[in-house]
Design a protein around this motif. Structure first.
Motif, PDB file in Angstrom:
ATOM      1  N   GLU A  48     -39.662  45.612-133.276  1.00 42.73           N
ATOM      2  CA  GLU A  48     -40.867  44.930-132.794  1.00 42.73           C
ATOM      3  C   GLU A  48     -40.606  44.101-131.550  1.00 42.73           C
ATOM      4  O   GLU A  48     -41.490  43.424-131.056  1.00 42.73           O
ATOM      5  CB  GLU A  48     -41.447  44.024-133.887  1.00 42.73           C
ATOM      6  CG  GLU A  48     -41.890  44.745-135.151  1.00 42.73           C
ATOM      7  CD  GLU A  48     -43.042  45.711-134.930  1.00 42.73           C
ATOM      8  OE1 GLU A  48     -43.841  45.486-134.009  1.00 42.73           O
ATOM      9  OE2 GLU A  48     -43.107  46.698-135.685  1.00 42.73           O
ATOM     10  N   TYR A  50     -40.964  44.111-128.627  1.00 39.78           N
ATOM     11  CA  TYR A  50     -41.649  44.876-127.597  1.00 39.78           C
ATOM     12  C   TYR A  50     -41.336  44.387-126.197  1.00 39.78           C
ATOM     13  O   TYR A  50     -41.273  45.158-125.250  1.00 39.78           O
ATOM     14  CB  TYR A  50     -43.167  44.839-127.838  1.00 39.78           C
ATOM     15  CG  TYR A  50     -43.776  43.467-127.649  1.00 39.78           C
ATOM     16  CD1 TYR A  50     -44.348  43.118-126.431  1.00 39.78           C
ATOM     17  CD2 TYR A  50     -43.758  42.524-128.674  1.00 39.78           C
ATOM     18  CE1 TYR A  50     -44.883  41.858-126.233  1.00 39.78           C
ATOM     19  CE2 TYR A  50     -44.288  41.260-128.486  1.00 39.78           C
ATOM     20  CZ  TYR A  50     -44.846  40.929-127.270  1.00 39.78           C
ATOM     21  OH  TYR A  50     -45.358  39.688-127.075  1.00 39.78           O
ATOM     22  N   VAL A 207     -50.200  51.869-135.006  1.00 42.58           N
ATOM     23  CA  VAL A 207     -51.137  50.741-135.027  1.00 42.58           C
ATOM     24  C   VAL A 207     -51.491  50.231-133.645  1.00 42.58           C
ATOM     25  O   VAL A 207     -52.543  49.641-133.437  1.00 42.58           O
ATOM     26  CB  VAL A 207     -50.612  49.554-135.863  1.00 42.58           C
ATOM     27  CG1 VAL A 207     -50.615  49.905-137.328  1.00 42.58           C
ATOM     28  CG2 VAL A 207     -49.243  49.100-135.392  1.00 42.58           C
ATOM     29  N   HIS A 208     -50.579  50.430-132.698  1.00 44.46           N
ATOM     30  CA  HIS A 208     -50.817  49.942-131.345  1.00 44.46           C
ATOM     31  C   HIS A 208     -49.984  50.794-130.409  1.00 44.46           C
ATOM     32  O   HIS A 208     -48.950  51.329-130.825  1.00 44.46           O
ATOM     33  CB  HIS A 208     -50.398  48.466-131.248  1.00 44.46           C
ATOM     34  CG  HIS A 208     -50.863  47.791-129.994  1.00 44.46           C
ATOM     35  ND1 HIS A 208     -50.190  47.906-128.803  1.00 44.46           N
ATOM     36  CD2 HIS A 208     -51.938  47.012-129.750  1.00 44.46           C
ATOM     37  CE1 HIS A 208     -50.838  47.212-127.874  1.00 44.46           C
ATOM     38  NE2 HIS A 208     -51.905  46.668-128.423  1.00 44.46           N
ATOM     39  N   LEU A 210     -48.006  49.897-128.359  1.00 40.74           N
ATOM     40  CA  LEU A 210     -46.660  49.362-128.208  1.00 40.74           C
ATOM     41  C   LEU A 210     -45.719  49.927-129.260  1.00 40.74           C
ATOM     42  O   LEU A 210     -44.519  49.748-129.182  1.00 40.74           O
ATOM     43  CB  LEU A 210     -46.667  47.841-128.280  1.00 40.74           C
ATOM     44  CG  LEU A 210     -47.018  47.169-126.968  1.00 40.74           C
ATOM     45  CD1 LEU A 210     -47.392  45.726-127.179  1.00 40.74           C
ATOM     46  CD2 LEU A 210     -45.854  47.278-125.996  1.00 40.74           C
ATOM     47  N   ARG A 211     -46.261  50.557-130.285  1.00 39.24           N
ATOM     48  CA  ARG A 211     -45.401  51.235-131.245  1.00 39.24           C
ATOM     49  C   ARG A 211     -45.536  52.727-130.981  1.00 39.24           C
ATOM     50  O   ARG A 211     -46.629  53.257-130.966  1.00 39.24           O
ATOM     51  CB  ARG A 211     -45.799  50.887-132.670  1.00 39.24           C
ATOM     52  CG  ARG A 211     -44.786  51.382-133.679  1.00 39.24           C
ATOM     53  CD  ARG A 211     -45.172  51.050-135.100  1.00 39.24           C
ATOM     54  NE  ARG A 211     -44.945  49.651-135.414  1.00 39.24           N
ATOM     55  CZ  ARG A 211     -45.283  49.117-136.597  1.00 39.24           C
ATOM     56  NH1 ARG A 211     -45.857  49.859-137.532  1.00 39.24           N
ATOM     57  NH2 ARG A 211     -45.055  47.853-136.826  1.00 39.24           N
ATOM     58  N   TYR A 269     -53.942  48.714-122.095  1.00 37.26           N
ATOM     59  CA  TYR A 269     -53.809  49.525-123.315  1.00 37.26           C
ATOM     60  C   TYR A 269     -54.953  50.541-123.440  1.00 37.26           C
ATOM     61  O   TYR A 269     -55.514  50.723-124.510  1.00 37.26           O
ATOM     62  CB  TYR A 269     -53.750  48.631-124.560  1.00 37.26           C
ATOM     63  CG  TYR A 269     -52.707  47.548-124.458  1.00 37.26           C
ATOM     64  CD1 TYR A 269     -51.395  47.887-124.132  1.00 37.26           C
ATOM     65  CD2 TYR A 269     -53.019  46.214-124.649  1.00 37.26           C
ATOM     66  CE1 TYR A 269     -50.425  46.908-124.002  1.00 37.26           C
ATOM     67  CE2 TYR A 269     -52.055  45.229-124.524  1.00 37.26           C
ATOM     68  CZ  TYR A 269     -50.762  45.584-124.194  1.00 37.26           C
ATOM     69  OH  TYR A 269     -49.818  44.615-124.066  1.00 37.26           O
TER      70      TYR A 269
ATOM     71  N   ASN B 716     -45.147  40.107-134.126  1.00 37.51           N
ATOM     72  CA  ASN B 716     -45.473  40.805-132.891  1.00 37.51           C
ATOM     73  C   ASN B 716     -46.996  40.729-132.775  1.00 37.51           C
ATOM     74  O   ASN B 716     -47.704  41.219-133.645  1.00 37.51           O
ATOM     75  CB  ASN B 716     -44.997  42.259-133.024  1.00 37.51           C
ATOM     76  CG  ASN B 716     -45.417  43.126-131.844  1.00 37.51           C
ATOM     77  OD1 ASN B 716     -46.366  42.809-131.131  1.00 37.51           O
ATOM     78  ND2 ASN B 716     -44.712  44.226-131.656  1.00 37.51           N
ATOM     79  N   THR B 719     -48.777  44.394-132.939  1.00 41.17           N
ATOM     80  CA  THR B 719     -48.755  45.196-134.158  1.00 41.17           C
ATOM     81  C   THR B 719     -48.938  44.328-135.404  1.00 41.17           C
ATOM     82  O   THR B 719     -49.084  44.841-136.503  1.00 41.17           O
ATOM     83  CB  THR B 719     -47.412  45.935-134.281  1.00 41.17           C
ATOM     84  OG1 THR B 719     -46.379  44.948-134.327  1.00 41.17           O
ATOM     85  CG2 THR B 719     -47.166  46.855-133.109  1.00 41.17           C
ATOM     86  N   PRO B 722     -43.750  41.642-138.544  1.00 40.16           N
ATOM     87  CA  PRO B 722     -42.702  40.641-138.317  1.00 40.16           C
ATOM     88  C   PRO B 722     -41.742  41.066-137.210  1.00 40.16           C
ATOM     89  O   PRO B 722     -41.354  42.242-137.137  1.00 40.16           O
ATOM     90  CB  PRO B 722     -41.975  40.570-139.660  1.00 40.16           C
ATOM     91  CG  PRO B 722     -42.954  41.068-140.650  1.00 40.16           C
ATOM     92  CD  PRO B 722     -43.805  42.072-139.947  1.00 40.16           C
ATOM     93  N   TYR B 723     -41.420  40.129-136.394  1.00 45.88           N
ATOM     94  CA  TYR B 723     -40.607  40.348-135.201  1.00 45.88           C
ATOM     95  C   TYR B 723     -39.308  39.583-135.409  1.00 45.88           C
ATOM     96  O   TYR B 723     -39.343  38.422-135.790  1.00 45.88           O
ATOM     97  CB  TYR B 723     -41.408  39.795-134.024  1.00 45.88           C
ATOM     98  CG  TYR B 723     -40.763  39.780-132.658  1.00 45.88           C
ATOM     99  CD1 TYR B 723     -39.642  38.995-132.408  1.00 45.88           C
ATOM    100  CD2 TYR B 723     -41.297  40.486-131.602  1.00 45.88           C
ATOM    101  CE1 TYR B 723     -39.071  38.960-131.145  1.00 45.88           C
ATOM    102  CE2 TYR B 723     -40.745  40.450-130.331  1.00 45.88           C
ATOM    103  CZ  TYR B 723     -39.630  39.685-130.112  1.00 45.88           C
ATOM    104  OH  TYR B 723     -39.061  39.634-128.870  1.00 45.88           O
TER     105      TYR B 723
END
Lengths: 456, 1056
Positions: A48, A50, A207-208, A210-211, A269, B716, B719, B722-723
């Motif tokens: 995560e 990112y 989900v986004h 970024l993933r 996005y 995050n 999303t 957890p980051y």
């Protein structure tokens, strides 16, 4: 005697209980926010990051490529290493540590940590999540190495790939293992393998943006094969990716692009993006980086991109404001427009000229003002069609971190693209055949490892 | 000294009938020189013990003429007399022998935190500082008073933020803090909480034998603070101390800098070269300086060039330093009041200490502290002692004005010709984004968007409050004679609250509201997406520590043997929690707040035309550290002169990672002592004791576990998952740092106890030190902390006390403390040997055979006569201007080693003069044998941050200047490696040696009775440097910061 032994045993038992009690007392976690990587959630949480994994894409390629220039005064005010990078010097072109190389390999390290951790975590019962996390790890590793190979290695050429230096391919998170450069062949094979694994493990949607997801992995495979000159595979993967998402923004639509005169008008996005990637560089801020005027002039005024992508400076030069990241960050995401262009190019290259030009029309009709777009003449020669597609590719994908790779792969087929820059009355050329198209590896890496520098 | 036996013949007894063979009987009594009868003295005849004196000091024996009579008594010089006829008189009666005390050390009892030890019976190296000595200084924090008072202790301002350091380094990257014990347990709060007037003494545990009892936390030495206690059967005593201290503001002119007018000229020149002009089109709208704005306006034709020049000339007379001096700084006032009362009856003793400190700083920040300390001990039966204590500290602070350097308009700094106040007296307001943009944005509809440095601090105040409660309970029960069971428990609870309120007038709050406003230029309306009002940040922390200790004390003595031992175990638990949160749109009157959207990209920034989200600083943390320890300390003394000691300790913790086998780490030490002057053959009168110890201590950094660990930072925002980030990397080879130390000590007292002191020699060997190791960051990590180094060090601690003059009512005493320390790197596993990594001050220098902290420099080759460029030498000896080669590819061993960066010799000299009722205490401290880098012009920071050193005036300007100066010419474009080469070249390396006047204390004492005394005192501290080696007027301790200003205090101390 026996009695005595029993007594002693009692004592030993009591001692054991005390010691185990003590150890239990000490098993309490010392910091609740600290954790070892022992669960699937722990592994995913590392992915995560990112702002490291998706927002520090390699900048040196775009800085080295030729869609823009700096004025001499701006160049003079840049840091010495950026000046050297801009002028294609052979060494000291990176700041120490916090440079493209580090961010590239940080992503590799995170991926390796996750892959290593997941291999110790039971998959049964949570197959979907486990596969997804594992797929992302392969994706980030493959994606990072791909940007890296475009920057620090020469273009892929089947004939010489097994003797050309590639990148170090680290597969383990253990920092005690030495880094060794592989061949270009091995590097490409590794990226290919990672992205294939990623595509097979990740779900179609995430989900986004970024993933990452399967569609983005397929798109990246197309990008990889294009850089290798494998047009059949490029076509195949661009096509399969577009099967899942063939959305293109209509630049005429003011519900999508609400304010064309905004500092950064392109929506963040947006749905063309399959998986978000970006980078920022002080060299390429649109206050300094002036777009090549011939390139700018090649947009006609009915082309929305002429308005949406560019801002005019007081001295008449233009800067780029069309980033899909809606900031001074430049967007390097794999997007549907790039897929259309790859499809068009590879179709034309493989003889499906008309078909390829149709794909180009699909894209451009969304870029031009409503009713102004005239479909391409389908009767033109394969060469003209290819030149047209390549020209449109450059116009659509400028400042997307792709030009450097494009110049290199096009030079492999003999297009003789040379670059020139000037500073303090001196010309700095970069000739089509130059080995300098492989950017020097940061000097502090050469000094602190056994990695060999590129030869010039 | 030539003291000899004095025999006074008051009377002699001896009946002699036969002069030659007759046995006679001799009766005598022994008296000390100050008139006390000596009981228990041994009387020898011809080397054979024949009698022991009675309670009245009397003895009788039978002897023959010609025998040798010898008298030995503890603490007195031996007497030896040949019994000839002159020794016997015909008159009867007791014959008197007067004996004289030997030279001795003051009988000091030191506390290790586990037991009280008589310094004269210990093998370890202790240093003790008395209350009287500490009272020669004033100030809030007791630890600040220590420098120059104990050999081996220094405040390390170069590599450790001015924190105390004992006997140099035992670690490189590990925890460097000295362990501070208050009474029996480590103090977990800020040591600045302790009321200095409540301190009875401070003991330093220096060598392994002294410190090993504290186990793995003792690697850097231990400071034990003992607070004042009541005594049994002591009448009510009270002491009052009241003192007011004034401290002058910072001397902003200390660092020689370019005049603002000359900075303006540099800016004009840079403007001409186009420097930073592309910033004008940056959508982040970074501020341009007023000079740039004026020049730009002229360039764009908005104003004429002459108008621009006139504007610029108007700025030339401004000087921010002068404005700061006038509007920001004031005299700091610190007041301290303390009351100590103590008393004791037959079965109970108690003490109460009250303290108040109030401080208004140079920047008008307020800091108040109140201490209440109650302690009592009860002995309901002779075998049982109950002890209890309650220590309460209440502290609160209110923030003040921004410090020098605290105004950030562009990149955290501001041009030197900025003002705080306009000509009309109103506070100067600054645009934080480019002025031309600010003038047009919002069409005049937005709130005031300027930042007012003079006023803004009033609208963004931070207040903190702290409560620390320490509760002590102890039971001591004598099970058998000489065997005590000792149980102790301490609970400490420190809670802190912080609050920063940016009121609606503050720049921070106004900026947020304006930034996220939605302006409709056509309608001429504005709406605010972000809640209007203030911003409130709150933080709360709670630390709770529990210490349980069970200990058996053995004190047994039989015949010639004495055993003094402790055996015990400890459990320690530290729980700390902290949280922070923030309220937006806060109204401090109605306590209302608004909701904001923390989702990613939820607000549109009107100015930069991008999306961003509301900043959410909320955090929660919870930590729990647990420790289990077992320890023992054994001291055995034979015949009061041979001492053996042994101590061992095992610690275990729940800190992450370090191998479970490593959890129980045994640490130990041993020592021997020999009081030579007690031996019969010691014919000198002076006191001499020799000590030797060896020990092994460890140092574990709980922040460096051996496993890969991650830290959950939050979510995050995209999303919502957890980051986490890495906090540590898997390193199976990680071990604890360990330190071995040998100590040889001599305690002496000479010249009628007028000169006494100790000398300690020590050798340290540190292995497996954690270190910063830059590694090939292809691994994804660019530096790791691992066991990289071994080092060894040695030094000498010398303390010499002397009574120089004692004549009439005049006394002159002095105490000299000297510590030396020299360390050498034995091994450093390093993959990056390039010098530029290790040039910064405070950076370690990993070169074998050289000190851990050293100053290295590039060899200077002068200035190029045609360009004024600095010249350097490449490793092959050729002179070069290739700064990349000179700075980037040169390894540490290829450049010049100038010397240690930390003082190799340091200490202090305190002198006390007393004449009648008046007294004067003078303390000087010195640091010798080290080097520092002198700051000079750095063109990068001049161009980027208007920060120009006055060496600018000495720069090379034309051919020929190279013979007069070493300051490189000004150059554009910036060559950062050129600046780097100059900054780290050897011409800028200076010797750090200096001698400082630390304090002067003048007091006038009025004695009213036995212990009733009133003392009025005046104290001056931070009086500056008396002598320094560098000729630039630089205070090297530390360089690059403005030295502390002098303080003057007036106080009164009453005891009754």
């Amino acid at each position: 005697m026996n009695q005595k032994l029993k007594e002693r045993l009692h004592w030993v038992l009591i001692l054991l209980v005390i010691i185990s009690g003590c150890n239990k007392y000490l098993d309490q976690k010392s910091d609740k926010t600290l954790s070892t990587i022992s669960t699937l959630a722990d592994a995913q949480s590392l992915l995560e990051q990112y702002n490291f994994l998706s927002q520090k894409d390699v900048a040196c390629s775009e800085i080295s490529a030729g869609d823009y220039y700096l004025t001499e005064t701006d160049l003079a005010s840049r840091e010495e290493y950026n000046r050297r990078l801009y002028l294609w010097q052979d060494d000291n072109v990176f700041v120490d540590k916090t440079n493209d190389w580090y961010y590239t390999y940080f992503a590799v390290f995170v991926a390796n940590t996750v892959i290593g951790a997941l291999n110790k975590i039971e998959r049964t019962g949570k197959e979907t999540d486990w596969d997804n996390t594992m797929g992302q790890a392969y994706y980030f590793r493959g994606r990072a190495l791909m940007s890296g190979v475009f920057a620090w290695c020469l273009a892929y050429d089947l004939a010489s790939a097994s003797t050309t230096p590639g990148l170090p391919l680290r597969q383990d998170a253990d920092f005690n293992l030495p880094s060794v450069r592989s061949t270009l062949q091995q590097t490409y094979a590794q990226i290919e393998e990672d992205l294939h694994k990623a595509a097979s493990l990740m779900p179609v949607t995430s989900v986004h943006v970024l993933r990452p997801n399967k569609v983005a992995a397929l798109g990246l495979l197309a990008r990889l094969y294009l850089s290798m000159g494998d047009y059949e595979k490029t076509k195949l993967y661009a096509d399969s990716s577009l099967l899942y998402n063939n959305y293109l923004m209509d630049y005429n639509d003011r519900t999508i692009i609400t304010n064309p005169s905004a500092a950064y008008p392109m929506p963040l996005y947006n749905k063309e993006i399959l998986s978000e990637y970006r980078f920022v560089s002080t060299v390429l801020l649109n206050t300094r980086a002036r777009i090549d005027s011939t390139l700018y002039q090649s947009y006609i005024s009915d082309d929305w991109r002429k308005t949406l992508f560019f801002k005019t400076n007081t001295d008449g030069s233009v800067g780029f404001k069309g980033s899909y990241s809606q900031t001074s960050f430049l967007n390097t995401s794999i997007c549907t427009d790039e897929l259309y262009l790859m499809l068009a190019e590879t179709k034309v290259r493989t003889g499906q000229v008309e078909n390829g030009l149709q794909d180009l029309d699909t894209l451009l009709s969304k870029r031009w003002k409503t009713g102004t777009y005239v479909p391409t003449d389908k009767g033109i020669s394969q060469d003209s069609a290819l030149n047209l597609v390549l020209q449109e590719r450059r116009k659509e994908l400028l400042m997307r971190g792709l030009r450097w790779m494009d110049i290199k792969r096009l030079n492999v087929e003999g297009r003789q693209i040379s670059l020139r820059r000037t500073y303090n009355g001196e010309w700095y050329p970069l000739d089509a055949g130059s080995k300098r198209f492989a950017i020097p590896i940061p000097d502090d890496i050469i000094l602190s490892s056994s990695i060999e520098q590129n030869q010039y | 000294m030539k003291y000899r036996l004095l025999l006074l013949f008051c009377s002699a007894l001896g009946l002699f009938q036969d002069l030659h063979a007759q046995r006679r009987s001799l009766a005598g009594y022994i008296q000390s020189s100050d008139g006390h009868s000596i009981a228990g003295a041994e009387v020898y005849l011809n080397g054979k013990a024949v009698a022991t004196t009675s309670a009245g000091g009397r003895f009788t024996l039978s002897c023959s003429l010609g025998d040798t009579l010898a008298i030995r008594a503890q603490g007195y010089r031996g007497v030896s007399v040949r019994l000839d006829s002159s020794q016997f008189s015909t008159l009867g009666g007791w014959r008197q022998y007067i004996i004289y005390p030997t030279d001795s050390l003051p009988d000091v009892q030191v506390s290790s935190g586990y037991q009280y030890i008589k310094q004269g019976q210990a093998t370890g190296s202790y240093a003790s500082i008395s209350r009287d000595r500490l009272n020669e200084q004033v100030g809030k924090n007791i630890l600040d008073r220590l420098e120059g008072l104990a050999a081996g202790l220094t405040l390390d301002k170069i590599s450790n933020d001015g924190k105390p350091s004992i006997r140099g380094l035992s670690t490189i990257q590990g925890i460097r803090d000295v362990l501070v014990i208050v009474d029996n347990f480590p103090y977990e709060g800020d040591i600045g909480n302790i009321n200095p007037n409540d301190v009875e003494s401070i003991t330093l545990l220096k060598d392994a034998a002294a410190a090993a009892i504290w186990g793995m936390k003792a690697g850097n030495g231990v400071i034990v603070i003992t607070t004042r206690k009541g005594k049994l059967s002591q009448p009510l005593r009270s002491a009052v101390n009241s003192v007011v201290t004034l401290t002058a503001p910072k001397d902003l002119y200390y660092t020689p800098t370019m005049l603002p007018s000359d900075v303006i000229d540099v800016e004009k020149q840079l403007f001409g070269l186009g420097y930073k002009l592309s910033d004008t089109a940056n959508v982040l709208y970074p501020v341009l300086s007023p000079v740039y704005e004026a020049l730009l306006a002229a360039k764009n034709g908005h104003i004429t060039q002459s108008a621009a020049d006139a504007m610029i000339d108007g700025y030339r007379t401004n000087d921010l330093r002068a404005e700061y001096k006038r509007y920001m700084y004031q005299q700091a006032v610190h007041q301290q009041h303390a009351l100590n009362i103590s008393g004791g009856g037959d079965k109970q003793a108690w003490a109460l200490a009250l303290g108040y400190d109030g401080d208004v700083s140079n920047l008008r920040a307020i800091d108040r502290r109140t201490n209440i300390h109650w302690s009592s001990s009860m002995r309901p039966t002779p075998r049982l002692t109950l002890e209890s204590g309650l220590y309460l500290t209440l502290a609160n602070t209110v923030s003040g004005r921004p410090d020098w350097g605290g105004i950030g308009i562009y990149n955290g700094t501001v041009w030197p010709y900025a003002t705080l106040v306009n000509n009309d007296g109103s506070p100067t307001g600054y645009d934080m984004y480019r002025q031309t943009v600010m003038d047009t944005i919002g069409g005049g509809l937005l709130k005031d968007w300027k930042y007012y440095p003079l006023e803004d601090w009033k609208h963004a105040m931070t207040t903190t409050s702290l409560t620390d409660i320490m509760l002590d309970v102890g039971i001591r029960y004598t099970i058998l004679p000489g065997v005590d069971l000792d149980l102790k428990y301490r609970y400490e609870r420190q809670s802190g609250n912080g609050r920063t309120y940016y009121d609606p007038e503050s720049f921070y709050a106004r900026d947020l509201v304006n930034k996220y406003s939605i302006v409709d230029y056509t309608q001429g309306t504005v709406s605010y997406a972000f809640p209007e009002g203030g911003v409130l940040d709150r933080s709360a922390s709670l630390l709770q520590a529990h210490d349980w200790r069970g200990q058996v004390n053995i004190n047994r003595q039989w015949q010639q043997h004495r055993i003094n031992a402790i055996i015990g175990g400890e459990i320690r638990q530290l729980v700390s929690t902290a949280q922070t949160d923030r309220l937006y749109g806060y109204d401090d009157d109605k306590l209302l707040y608004a909701n904001v959207d923390y989702q990613a990209d939820s607000y549109y920034n009107t100015l930069q035309q991008t999306f961003s989200s509301a900043y959410n600083p909320s955090s929660v943390s919870e930590k729990e550290n647990r420790f289990l320890s077992l320890y023992t300390n054994l001291n055995y003394t034979y015949r009061e002169r041979y001492m053996v000691s042994f101590s061992t300790r095992k610690d275990a913790t729940n800190t992450f990672g370090v191998d479970v086998n490593n959890r129980w780490k045994p640490l130990w030490s041993g020592g021997v002592g020999w009081e030579v002057s007690k031996e019969h053959f010691w014919t000198y009168t002076s006191y001499l004791r020799l000590r030797a110890t060896y020990g092994y201590s460890g140092n574990v950094n709980p922040n460096i576990p051996a496993e890969t660990t991650i830290w959950y930072v939050g979510l995050n925002p995209y999303t919502n998952a957890p980051y986490s980030i890495y906090t540590n990397y898997y390193n199976p080879d990680l071990k604890w740092e360990s330190s071995r130390q040998i100590n040889l000590g001599i305690d002496f007292s000479l010249l009628d106890s007028r000169l006494w002191g100790t000398v300690d020699l020590f050798w340290k060997k540190n292995t497996d030190l954690f270190g910063y190791a830059p590694i090939d960051y292809t691994t994804g990590i660019y530096s790791i902390t691992k066991n990289v180094a071994n080092s060894h060090g040695n030094g000498v601690d010398i303390t010499i006390n002397s009574r120089n003059v004692s004549r009439g009512t005049f006394r002159w005493l002095s105490t000299l403390t000297v510590g030396t320390y020299r360390d050498v790197v034995d091994k450093y596993n390093l993959s990056n040997p390039y010098a530029y990594n290790y040039m910064n001050a405070g950076s370690i220098s990993p070169l074998k055979g050289k000190p851990v902290y050293a100053v290295y420099a590039y060899k200077w080759g002068g200035l190029d006569p045609t360009t004024g460029n600095p010249l350097g030498y490449l490793p092959d000896g050729t002179i070069s201007q290739d700064y990349t080669a000179l700075t980037r590819t040169v390894t540490l061993d290829q450049i010049q080693y100038k010397g240690s960066a930390l003082p190799k010799v340091y200490g202090g000299l305190v002198q006390n003069f007393v004449y009648g009722n008046c007294g004067l205490d003078i303390s000087m401290t010195f640091k010798l044998g080290y080097y520092f880098r002198r700051p000079s012009i750095n063109y990068g920071s001049l161009y980027e941050g208007w920060n120009g050193h006055a060496d600018y005036y000495k720069r090379w300007q034309q051919p020929g200047d190279e013979t007069k100066t070493n300051v490189p010419s000004m150059q554009y474009p910036l060559a950062s490696y050129r600046d780097f080469f100059y900054a780290y070249s050897d011409i800028l390396v200076e010797k750090g040696d200096h001698l400082r006047l630390k304090y002067l204390n003048v007091h006038y004492d009025i004695t009213l009775g036995d212990f009733r005394k009133v003392q009025v005192y005046v104290n001056a501290s931070n009086l500056g440097i008396i002598w320094r080696s560098n000729r630039y007027g630089i205070d090297p301790d530390p360089v690059n910061s403005i030295p502390a200003s002098p303080s003057y205090a007036l106080g009164i101390r009453c005891n009754f």
